[in-house]
Design a protein around this motif. Structure first.
Motif, mmCIF file in Angstrom:
data_model
loop_
_atom_site.group_PDB
_atom_site.id
_atom_site.type_symbol
_atom_site.label_atom_id
_atom_site.label_comp_id
_atom_site.label_asym_id
_atom_site.label_seq_id
_atom_site.Cartn_x
_atom_site.Cartn_y
_atom_site.Cartn_z
ATOM 1 N N VAL A 41 0.968 -1.075 0.415
ATOM 2 C CA VAL A 41 -0.107 0.221 -0.253
ATOM 3 C C VAL A 41 0.296 1.250 -0.343
ATOM 4 C CG1 VAL A 41 -1.680 1.448 1.613
ATOM 5 C CG2 VAL A 41 -1.752 -1.416 1.731
ATOM 6 N N PHE A 42 1.216 1.195 0.874
ATOM 7 C CA PHE A 42 3.000 2.389 0.740
ATOM 8 C C PHE A 42 4.055 2.102 -0.157
ATOM 9 C CE2 PHE A 42 6.969 4.350 1.774
ATOM 10 C CZ PHE A 42 6.362 5.864 2.727
ATOM 11 N N VAL A 43 4.014 1.679 -0.432
ATOM 12 C CA VAL A 43 5.309 0.642 -1.636
ATOM 13 C C VAL A 43 4.620 0.554 -2.580
ATOM 14 C CG1 VAL A 43 6.788 1.403 -0.836
ATOM 15 C CG2 VAL A 43 6.482 -0.497 -0.294
ATOM 16 N N PRO A 44 4.230 -0.301 -3.540
ATOM 17 C CA PRO A 44 3.875 -0.502 -4.605
ATOM 18 C C PRO A 44 4.805 -2.704 -4.764
ATOM 19 C CG PRO A 44 5.532 0.359 -5.839
ATOM 20 C CD PRO A 44 5.364 0.984 -4.551
ATOM 21 N N ASN A 45 5.157 -2.807 -3.865
ATOM 22 C CA ASN A 45 5.291 -4.107 -3.488
ATOM 23 C C ASN A 45 5.098 -4.943 -2.250
ATOM 24 O OD1 ASN A 45 7.039 -6.492 -3.886
ATOM 25 N ND2 ASN A 45 8.920 -6.080 -3.820
ATOM 26 N N LEU A 68 10.024 -0.157 7.740
ATOM 27 C CA LEU A 68 9.140 -0.522 7.755
ATOM 28 C C LEU A 68 8.648 0.434 6.279
ATOM 29 C CD1 LEU A 68 7.061 -0.521 11.559
ATOM 30 C CD2 LEU A 68 7.816 -2.096 9.993
ATOM 31 N N MET A 69 8.084 0.326 5.372
ATOM 32 C CA MET A 69 7.531 1.116 4.560
ATOM 33 C C MET A 69 6.163 0.424 3.684
ATOM 34 S SD MET A 69 10.849 0.126 1.786
ATOM 35 C CE MET A 69 11.353 -0.615 2.962
ATOM 36 N N ILE A 70 4.933 0.513 5.411
ATOM 37 C CA ILE A 70 4.037 0.103 5.392
ATOM 38 C C ILE A 70 3.198 1.616 6.167
ATOM 39 C CG2 ILE A 70 4.607 -2.019 5.926
ATOM 40 C CD1 ILE A 70 3.688 -1.705 9.645
ATOM 41 N N VAL A 71 1.428 1.515 5.706
ATOM 42 C CA VAL A 71 0.795 2.521 6.429
ATOM 43 C C VAL A 71 0.363 2.501 7.966
ATOM 44 C CG1 VAL A 71 0.498 3.121 4.383
ATOM 45 C CG2 VAL A 71 -0.653 1.711 5.340
ATOM 46 N N GLU A 72 -0.075 3.465 8.520
ATOM 47 C CA GLU A 72 -0.500 3.144 9.485
ATOM 48 C C GLU A 72 0.335 2.541 10.527
ATOM 49 O OE1 GLU A 72 -4.563 2.838 10.506
ATOM 50 O OE2 GLU A 72 -4.781 3.094 8.358
ATOM 51 N N ALA A 94 4.165 8.186 5.932
ATOM 52 C CA ALA A 94 3.755 7.743 6.595
ATOM 53 C C ALA A 94 2.490 7.715 7.765
ATOM 54 C CB ALA A 94 3.788 6.354 6.531
ATOM 55 N N CYS A 95 2.984 8.909 8.433
ATOM 56 C CA CYS A 95 2.980 8.888 9.376
ATOM 57 C C CYS A 95 2.455 10.576 10.032
ATOM 58 C CB CYS A 95 3.900 9.409 10.919
ATOM 59 S SG CYS A 95 4.742 7.723 11.303
ATOM 60 N N THR A 96 1.251 10.675 10.454
ATOM 61 C CA THR A 96 0.988 11.638 10.900
ATOM 62 C C THR A 96 0.652 12.488 12.094
ATOM 63 O OG1 THR A 96 -1.371 10.848 9.601
ATOM 64 C CG2 THR A 96 -1.705 13.196 10.717
ATOM 65 N N ASN A 141 13.320 5.466 -4.808
ATOM 66 C CA ASN A 141 11.764 5.953 -4.222
ATOM 67 C C ASN A 141 11.932 3.865 -3.222
ATOM 68 O OD1 ASN A 141 10.558 7.942 -5.270
ATOM 69 N ND2 ASN A 141 11.911 7.473 -6.655
ATOM 70 N N PRO A 142 11.351 3.846 -2.057
ATOM 71 C CA PRO A 142 11.080 2.309 -2.383
ATOM 72 C C PRO A 142 10.625 1.541 -2.730
ATOM 73 C CG PRO A 142 9.857 4.197 -0.768
ATOM 74 C CD PRO A 142 11.319 4.835 -1.645
ATOM 75 N N GLY A 143 11.064 0.327 -2.308
ATOM 76 C CA GLY A 143 9.744 -0.698 -2.976
ATOM 77 C C GLY A 143 10.774 -2.040 -3.983
ATOM 78 N N PHE A 144 11.255 -1.614 -3.870
ATOM 79 C CA PHE A 144 12.557 -2.515 -3.988
ATOM 80 C C PHE A 144 14.291 -2.850 -4.506
ATOM 81 C CE2 PHE A 144 8.439 -2.112 -7.180
ATOM 82 C CZ PHE A 144 8.461 -2.845 -7.826
#
Ligand code: DX5
Ligand code: ZN
Length: 217
Positions: A41-45, A68-72, A94-96, A141-144
């Motif tokens: 979700v945060f990253v395409p992987n 962590l490359m994650i939402v919430e 990802a952090c409000t 760009n994170p993801g791979f």
């Protein structure tokens, strides 16, 4: 120049033979083991989650540096501690309520890191630098794994180093993405304390020697 810490990223390890790769890291000069968690979700992987981290922790003799490359991320802080994280890094984007998140990580008994995507300026950390144990500069760009290093990252690292020095903080600087045997010295020169390397380590003929080389500045 100060000798950097080396954190090989197991995203580029052989998942069919993960135990063997962790044992290689145990006997190598690696300082930490970098663990990339992606949620799709945060990253395409999507990478891996708690069961894999727990299995790695059982074998690992070095601290787990969990990125962590994650939402919430707040929802899972305690679970990452239980899975074996020593350092827990969240993405700024990802952090409000970043201050609250960092306090929760520390209250959970871990070191707290903040990662900045390539488009996120370092000066956004001005008012919170004293609360951060480590800033991770994403130089792709994170993801791979295995992507090309973004050259503008040098400028960001120098600016961040200046910000940390001015504040009199002992926050570490980690760089993640596209670190190679060609650019690592310049990165350390710019102020990097911790080098993450995935492809450069695991795609090399002798990963242990590559790790040793990355410490030679
Ligand atoms: C990228 C991850 C990195 C990745 C780095 O999203 O955060 O840790 O594994 O891989 P290399 O070193 O191959 O660029
Ligand atoms: Zn990472």
């Amino acid at each position: 120049m100060k000798t950097p810490l080396i954190a090989p990223s197991i995203l580029s390890a052989n998942f069919g033979n993960l135990a063997r790769d962790i044992e290689m890291l145990n006997t190598s000069k690696a300082d930490w083991i970098h663990v990339d968690v992606m949620d799709g979700v945060f990253v395409p992987n999507i990478s891996f989650g708690f069961p894999v981290i727990k299995a790695v922790k059982k074998i690992a003799e070095k601290p787990l540096d969990v990125h962590l490359m994650i939402v919430e991320p707040d929802r899972y802080i305690q679970q990452f501690k239980e899975a074996g994280a020593e350092i827990l890094t969240v993405q700024y984007e990802a952090c409000t309520h970043l201050h609250r998140t960092l306090q929760a990580i520390k209250a959970g008994g871990m070191k707290a890191g903040v990662a900045l995507n390539p488009h996120t300026p370092v000066n956004l950390l001005n008012d919170i630098i004293h609360d951060i144990d480590m800033v991770l500069i994403m130089s792709v760009n994170p993801g791979f794994g295995g992507q090309k290093f973004i050259e503008h990252s040098y400028t960001k690292i120098s600016k961040l180093k200046e910000l940390i020095t001015k504040a009199g903080s002992n926050t570490l600087i980690e760089v993640d993405g596209g670190v190679t045997l060609q650019n690592y010295k310049q990165l350390v020169k710019a102020g990097v304390d911790v080098l993450v390397a995935g492809n450069t380590v695991f795609a090399s003929a002798d990963p242990a020697i590559t790790i040793e080389t990355l410490k030679q500045v």
